[in-house]
Design a protein around this motif. Structure first.
Motif, PDB file in Angstrom:
ATOM      1  N   TYR A   1       0.794  -1.200   0.000  1.00  0.00           N
ATOM      2  CA  TYR A   1       0.000   0.000   0.000  1.00  0.00           C
ATOM      3  C   TYR A   1       0.835   1.263   0.000  1.00  0.00           C
ATOM      4  O   TYR A   1       0.303   2.347  -0.118  1.00  0.00           O
ATOM      5  CB  TYR A   1      -1.008  -0.001   1.160  1.00  0.00           C
ATOM      6  CG  TYR A   1      -0.381  -0.162   2.530  1.00  0.00           C
ATOM      7  CD1 TYR A   1      -0.310  -1.412   3.112  1.00  0.00           C
ATOM      8  CD2 TYR A   1       0.131   0.921   3.218  1.00  0.00           C
ATOM      9  CE1 TYR A   1       0.264  -1.572   4.362  1.00  0.00           C
ATOM     10  CE2 TYR A   1       0.683   0.770   4.460  1.00  0.00           C
ATOM     11  CZ  TYR A   1       0.755  -0.480   5.038  1.00  0.00           C
ATOM     12  OH  TYR A   1       1.309  -0.641   6.270  1.00  0.00           O
ATOM     13  N   MET A  70      -5.447  -1.235   6.727  1.00  0.00           N
ATOM     14  CA  MET A  70      -5.362  -1.341   5.273  1.00  0.00           C
ATOM     15  C   MET A  70      -6.064  -2.569   4.688  1.00  0.00           C
ATOM     16  O   MET A  70      -6.479  -2.543   3.545  1.00  0.00           O
ATOM     17  CB  MET A  70      -3.893  -1.336   4.844  1.00  0.00           C
ATOM     18  CG  MET A  70      -3.178  -0.049   5.184  1.00  0.00           C
ATOM     19  SD  MET A  70      -4.040   1.424   4.576  1.00  0.00           S
ATOM     20  CE  MET A  70      -3.949   1.145   2.816  1.00  0.00           C
ATOM     21  N   ARG A  73      -9.463  -1.321   4.437  1.00  0.00           N
ATOM     22  CA  ARG A  73      -9.523   0.141   4.423  1.00  0.00           C
ATOM     23  C   ARG A  73     -10.569   0.654   5.419  1.00  0.00           C
ATOM     24  O   ARG A  73     -11.341   1.558   5.124  1.00  0.00           O
ATOM     25  CB  ARG A  73      -9.781   0.674   3.031  1.00  0.00           C
ATOM     26  CG  ARG A  73      -8.604   0.456   2.125  1.00  0.00           C
ATOM     27  CD  ARG A  73      -8.821   1.075   0.788  1.00  0.00           C
ATOM     28  NE  ARG A  73      -7.574   1.695   0.354  1.00  0.00           N
ATOM     29  CZ  ARG A  73      -7.475   2.495  -0.668  1.00  0.00           C
ATOM     30  NH1 ARG A  73      -8.528   2.816  -1.366  1.00  0.00           N
ATOM     31  NH2 ARG A  73      -6.327   2.995  -0.997  1.00  0.00           N
ATOM     32  N   TRP A 109      -2.213   8.889   1.936  1.00  0.00           N
ATOM     33  CA  TRP A 109      -2.217   8.656   3.375  1.00  0.00           C
ATOM     34  C   TRP A 109      -1.685   9.860   4.128  1.00  0.00           C
ATOM     35  O   TRP A 109      -2.253  10.281   5.133  1.00  0.00           O
ATOM     36  CB  TRP A 109      -1.420   7.392   3.721  1.00  0.00           C
ATOM     37  CG  TRP A 109      -1.716   6.277   2.777  1.00  0.00           C
ATOM     38  CD1 TRP A 109      -0.817   5.616   1.985  1.00  0.00           C
ATOM     39  CD2 TRP A 109      -2.997   5.700   2.476  1.00  0.00           C
ATOM     40  NE1 TRP A 109      -1.471   4.665   1.221  1.00  0.00           N
ATOM     41  CE2 TRP A 109      -2.804   4.696   1.504  1.00  0.00           C
ATOM     42  CE3 TRP A 109      -4.285   5.931   2.922  1.00  0.00           C
ATOM     43  CZ2 TRP A 109      -3.839   3.932   0.982  1.00  0.00           C
ATOM     44  CZ3 TRP A 109      -5.326   5.173   2.403  1.00  0.00           C
ATOM     45  CH2 TRP A 109      -5.092   4.185   1.453  1.00  0.00           C
TER      46      TRP A 109
END
Length: 174
Positions: A1, A70, A73, A109
């Motif tokens: 990610y 993650m 999510r 992020w």
């Protein structure tokens, strides 16, 4: 990610530390792989992490914590302490999440966490706040679920906040 770069993590730490020092309410962010490593719901995971790492400032363990998991999510905003719960009502947490979710949808992020810290400061400073909603409450552990963003907070001395934030942010980099 992808996570965060070292510079991004350092910048977020500085932002959160500044707000924490100025307002006496700890501001925390963390990104983990999967909340199920810490609880059966993302809210339980946030609570567990907050308590285990002893987040919060002062005797009331004042703080606000954004946890991003993650795997699915999922996220949770966890709030502890009387002051934090009075400032970060469920209604205000919904408004705050509107500011960072657009970043998360675009895999930004750093931008999302930065927006969260900025919004937390705006509410703590009194720049934002108030409003009305059927879900507007001042009680600790108001029972809001993930769709309305649950909340809770707590912690100790500022230097401890800095150390723990550094640990969390280092986890974000990996």
């Amino acid at each position: 990610y992808g996570g965060l770069t070292e510079d991004e993590a350092s910048d977020l730490w500085n932002q959160a530390d500044s707000v924490t020092t100025t307002y006496g309410v700890g501001v925390y962010v963390a990104m983990i792989d999967d909340y199920t490593d810490f609880g059966s719901t993302v809210s339980e995971a946030a609570e567990y992490i907050f308590d285990t790492l002893e987040f919060g400032v002062g005797d009331g363990h004042e703080g606000i914590f954004l946890l991003l998991s993650m795997a699915e999510r999922d996220f949770d905003i966890d709030v502890h302490g009387t002051t934090a719960n009075n400032v970060f009502t469920s209604y205000n947490r919904e408004r705050i999440q509107d500011e960072f979710l657009d970043n998360f949808r675009n895999d930004d992020w750093y931008g999302g966490f930065s927006d969260f810290i900025r919004e937390a400061e705006a509410y703590l400073s009194g720049e934002k706040g108030g409003g009305s909603s059927d879900d507007y409450d001042y009680g600790e552990d108001s029972g809001a679920d993930i769709s309305t963003v649950s909340a809770r907070l707590s912690w100790g001395p500022t230097w401890t906040v800095s150390i723990i934030l550094g640990v969390i942010l280092s986890l974000l980099i990996s």
